[in-house]
Design an enzyme around this catalytic site. Structure first.
Site, PDB file in Angstrom:
ATOM      1  N   LEU A 128       0.860  -1.174   0.006  1.00 21.88           N
ATOM      2  CA  LEU A 128      -0.152  -0.408   0.433  1.00 21.88           C
ATOM      3  C   LEU A 128       0.575   1.486  -0.045  1.00 21.88           C
ATOM      4  O   LEU A 128       1.094   1.596  -0.608  1.00 21.88           O
ATOM      5  CB  LEU A 128      -0.888  -0.544   1.381  1.00 21.88           C
ATOM      6  CG  LEU A 128      -1.682  -0.976   2.050  1.00 21.88           C
ATOM      7  CD1 LEU A 128      -2.548  -0.707   3.437  1.00 21.88           C
ATOM      8  CD2 LEU A 128      -2.321  -1.316   0.376  1.00 21.88           C
ATOM      9  N   ILE A 160       8.064  -1.891   2.450  1.00 25.44           N
ATOM     10  CA  ILE A 160       6.683  -2.840   1.847  1.00 25.44           C
ATOM     11  C   ILE A 160       7.426  -4.482   2.645  1.00 25.44           C
ATOM     12  O   ILE A 160       8.524  -4.863   1.651  1.00 25.44           O
ATOM     13  CB  ILE A 160       6.333  -2.912   0.343  1.00 25.44           C
ATOM     14  CG1 ILE A 160       5.227  -1.947  -0.307  1.00 25.44           C
ATOM     15  CG2 ILE A 160       5.611  -4.878  -0.017  1.00 25.44           C
ATOM     16  CD1 ILE A 160       4.732  -1.545   0.111  1.00 25.44           C
ATOM     17  N   THR A 161       7.141  -5.182   3.424  1.00 27.18           N
ATOM     18  CA  THR A 161       7.287  -6.593   4.233  1.00 27.18           C
ATOM     19  C   THR A 161       7.159  -7.969   2.856  1.00 27.18           C
ATOM     20  O   THR A 161       6.205  -7.693   2.370  1.00 27.18           O
ATOM     21  CB  THR A 161       6.097  -6.516   5.280  1.00 27.18           C
ATOM     22  OG1 THR A 161       7.000  -5.586   6.284  1.00 27.18           O
ATOM     23  CG2 THR A 161       6.918  -7.934   6.154  1.00 27.18           C
ATOM     24  N   ARG A 282      18.457 -10.210  40.782  1.00 23.92           N
ATOM     25  CA  ARG A 282      19.098  -9.187  41.002  1.00 23.92           C
ATOM     26  C   ARG A 282      19.368  -8.396  42.718  1.00 23.92           C
ATOM     27  O   ARG A 282      17.598  -8.051  43.382  1.00 23.92           O
ATOM     28  CB  ARG A 282      18.778  -7.651  40.115  1.00 23.92           C
ATOM     29  CG  ARG A 282      20.077  -6.629  40.365  1.00 23.92           C
ATOM     30  CD  ARG A 282      21.279  -6.924  39.922  1.00 23.92           C
ATOM     31  NE  ARG A 282      21.854  -5.684  39.971  1.00 23.92           N
ATOM     32  CZ  ARG A 282      23.224  -5.462  39.408  1.00 23.92           C
ATOM     33  NH1 ARG A 282      23.956  -6.545  38.936  1.00 23.92           N
ATOM     34  NH2 ARG A 282      24.040  -4.192  39.464  1.00 23.92           N
ATOM     35  N   GLN A 293       9.741  -1.943  47.187  1.00 26.73           N
ATOM     36  CA  GLN A 293       8.132  -1.012  46.415  1.00 26.73           C
ATOM     37  C   GLN A 293       8.038  -0.372  45.848  1.00 26.73           C
ATOM     38  O   GLN A 293       7.342  -0.387  44.679  1.00 26.73           O
ATOM     39  CB  GLN A 293       7.671   0.154  47.528  1.00 26.73           C
ATOM     40  CG  GLN A 293       5.922  -0.314  47.730  1.00 26.73           C
ATOM     41  CD  GLN A 293       5.519   0.251  48.558  1.00 26.73           C
ATOM     42  OE1 GLN A 293       5.883   1.788  49.403  1.00 26.73           O
ATOM     43  NE2 GLN A 293       4.680  -0.511  49.279  1.00 26.73           N
ATOM     44  N   HIS A 352      15.583  -4.054  34.522  1.00 25.69           N
ATOM     45  CA  HIS A 352      17.125  -4.901  34.164  1.00 25.69           C
ATOM     46  C   HIS A 352      18.498  -3.476  34.877  1.00 25.69           C
ATOM     47  O   HIS A 352      19.742  -3.857  34.360  1.00 25.69           O
ATOM     48  CB  HIS A 352      17.200  -5.358  32.888  1.00 25.69           C
ATOM     49  CG  HIS A 352      16.204  -6.340  32.447  1.00 25.69           C
ATOM     50  ND1 HIS A 352      15.335  -6.456  32.111  1.00 25.69           N
ATOM     51  CD2 HIS A 352      17.022  -7.966  32.460  1.00 25.69           C
ATOM     52  CE1 HIS A 352      14.643  -8.131  32.714  1.00 25.69           C
ATOM     53  NE2 HIS A 352      16.006  -8.522  32.242  1.00 25.69           N
ATOM     54  N   GLU A 377      -0.088  -0.657  10.379  1.00 23.52           N
ATOM     55  CA  GLU A 377      -1.521  -1.610  10.415  1.00 23.52           C
ATOM     56  C   GLU A 377      -2.272  -0.215  10.960  1.00 23.52           C
ATOM     57  O   GLU A 377      -3.808  -0.510  11.633  1.00 23.52           O
ATOM     58  CB  GLU A 377      -2.137  -2.778  10.960  1.00 23.52           C
ATOM     59  CG  GLU A 377      -1.830  -3.702  10.540  1.00 23.52           C
ATOM     60  CD  GLU A 377      -2.172  -4.879   9.041  1.00 23.52           C
ATOM     61  OE1 GLU A 377      -3.850  -3.734   9.250  1.00 23.52           O
ATOM     62  OE2 GLU A 377      -1.799  -5.402   8.462  1.00 23.52           O
ATOM     63  N   THR A 379      -1.601   3.828  12.331  1.00 26.74           N
ATOM     64  CA  THR A 379      -0.789   4.303  12.991  1.00 26.74           C
ATOM     65  C   THR A 379      -1.796   4.352  14.860  1.00 26.74           C
ATOM     66  O   THR A 379      -2.922   4.705  14.324  1.00 26.74           O
ATOM     67  CB  THR A 379      -0.385   5.583  12.817  1.00 26.74           C
ATOM     68  OG1 THR A 379      -1.562   6.316  12.824  1.00 26.74           O
ATOM     69  CG2 THR A 379       0.982   5.463  11.873  1.00 26.74           C
TER      70      THR A 379
END
Ligand SMILES: Cc1cc2nc3c(=O)[nH]c(=O)nc-3n(C[C@H](O)[C@H](O)[C@H](O)COP(=O)(O)OP(=O)(O)OC[C@H]3O[C@@H](n4cnc5c(N)ncnc54)[C@H](O)[C@@H]3O)c2cc1C
Length: 397
Positions: A128, A160-161, A282, A293, A352, A377, A379
């Protein structure tokens, strides 16, 4: 879908999900990071997905597909996205093309294309977007002119994928560039982009380069140009009628939004799992960070939002399976699940600490993959507008 709504028994669905889980654990998990970091097309995994029938997941069994309901499909997409989201792009973009033929094609077109799409012998996607037109699809400039038994396509598509490794595309084109309103001049063509025998580009087709991306790597997203490229009119013009392409691109393909939302669920779930595990290992100030908390507040919010995203996706998929238009449900699921994916991935990365920034932990990939979901698909800005319009249409004053 109507009475012919696809169904699958709970046992069959569980067996299918179990086999995908085994593949993810044994095959995908050990090699995903290697392909992702090298931005390399994972041919062996694409071949596996063909064998598992995923390229035909939503194609009706009479054409060789699995004919899965959206609810099962969304569960598959979420699970695969927990491991590596890019993999879902190979078959979902392809299925968007297939569903256009399945939903709007003539009988001859269904018989010609769908069995070859279902096996993955022909793989492709939906074209598209153009350099100057994404959200505003009616602004596309690619034209297709009738020339006897063929249409000749000229123009360029971008982002285009599946366009570089694939061999076929569903192309949104203008067959009447002067039409007003603009969408009346738009049509959908199924165009071969590669000669299957020689592997060379089809006449008039030139592929661009693979676009380097922040995330969603491995998969071939690129540009592709057409210079009077011929497309057989009988088999190529979807539905056999000009002027219906905009409707095909935007209407009735809510499954694309359910798919993106399910990817969001996968990302959020994995980011949450990683955070919960890491926070217990950790230690700072003499105790696991999970006992602070400030971290508990994050985990609580991440867990609740992830569960809410799961439920919205289930709601949208079930509504889709019942039939009728589900823009409201699909829009809500897409917006909420993808915003949640980004938020949960970000919070997980912060939990992390420095390790969240390291390529040795999966969280940095989830963090890079998540933003695409807010763009593709439709925004997330547009999703909220779609939700509001549907809300008003369903509740007239
Ligand atoms: C990795 C990747 C893969 C993709 N794969 C495909 C594919 O396979 N096929 C395909 O066709 N496309 C594909 N796309 C393109 C994608 O669908 C578009 O990027 C998307 O539709 C947005 O269009 P755009 O980038 O031109 O943004 P624009 O339309 O230029 O929008 C820019 C900004 O303005 C906002 N905006 C625009 N108009 C309005 C409005 N009326 N009201 C409020 N806000 C507005 C948008 O929400 C956005 O924030 C892909 C993109 C990416 C990044």
């Amino acid at each position: 879908m109507d009475d012919a709504s696809p169904i699958i028994s709970e046992a069959d669905e569980q067996a299918l999900l179990d086999s995908i889980d085994r593949w993810l654990t044994r095959k995908v998990a050990p090699i995903a990071a290697k392909y992702e970091q090298a931005d390399e097309y994972p041919t062996e995994l694409v071949d596996d997905m063909c064998e598992m029938g995923l390229f035909g997941a939503l194609i009706e069994p009479q054409y060789g597909g699995l004919g899965l309901p959206a609810i099962t499909y969304s569960r598959i997409v979420a699970r695969i996205s927990e491991e590596w989201m890019s993999l879902t792009g190979f078959f979902n973009s392809h299925l968007m093309m297939a569903l256009i033929v399945q939903k709007f094609g003539t009988q001859a077109q269904k018989e010609h294309w769908l069995p070859r799409f279902a096996t993955g012998e022909l793989r492709g996607g939906l074209a598209l977007t153009e350099p100057d037109a994404g959200t505003d699809l009616q602004g596309i400039r690619t034209v297709a002119k009738r020339d006897g038994d063929v249409y000749r396509i000229s123009g360029s598509k971008l982002w285009i994928t599946n366009s570089l490794e694939g061999s076929v595309l569903a192309m949104l084109v203008k067959t009447d560039p002067d039409a007003q309103p603009r969408h009346r001049g738009m049509s959908m063509l199924i165009a071969m982009t590669r000669d299957l025998e020689t592997g060379a580009e089809a006449e008039g087709v030139s592929r661009g380069k693979k676009l380097p991306k922040l995330g969603y790597r491995g998969i071939d997203t690129g540009g592709i140009s057409f210079d009077a490229a011929p497309v057989d009119a009988r088999l190529g013009l979807v539905g056999g009628e000009e002027g219906k392409g905009f409707l095909m691109a935007t209407g009735g393909l809510e499954i694309g939004r359910v798919n993106v939302a399910a990817r969001g669920v996968g990302i959020a779930r994995r980011a949450l799992k990683e955070a919960v595990a890491y926070a217990q290992i950790r230690q700072t100030m003499g105790k696991p960070i999970a006992q602070h908390q400030a971290i508990q507040l994050k985990l609580g919010e991440m867990a609740a939002k992830t569960r809410a995203a799961e439920l919205l996706v289930e709601d949208a998929a079930r509504a889709y399976d019942k039939g009728g238009r589900v823009d409201l449900e699909a829009g809500m699921a897409k917006w909420f699940a993808t915003e949640t994916a980004f938020e949960v991935a970000t919070e997980s990365m912060r939990i992390h600490g420095a390790n969240g920034y390291s390529k040795e932990y999966p969280i940095e990939r989830l963090y890079r993959d998540a933003p695409l979901l807010m763009i593709g698909e439709g925004t997330n800005e547009m999703q909220r507008i779609i939700i509001a319009r549907q809300l008003i249409a369903r509740n007239p004053a």
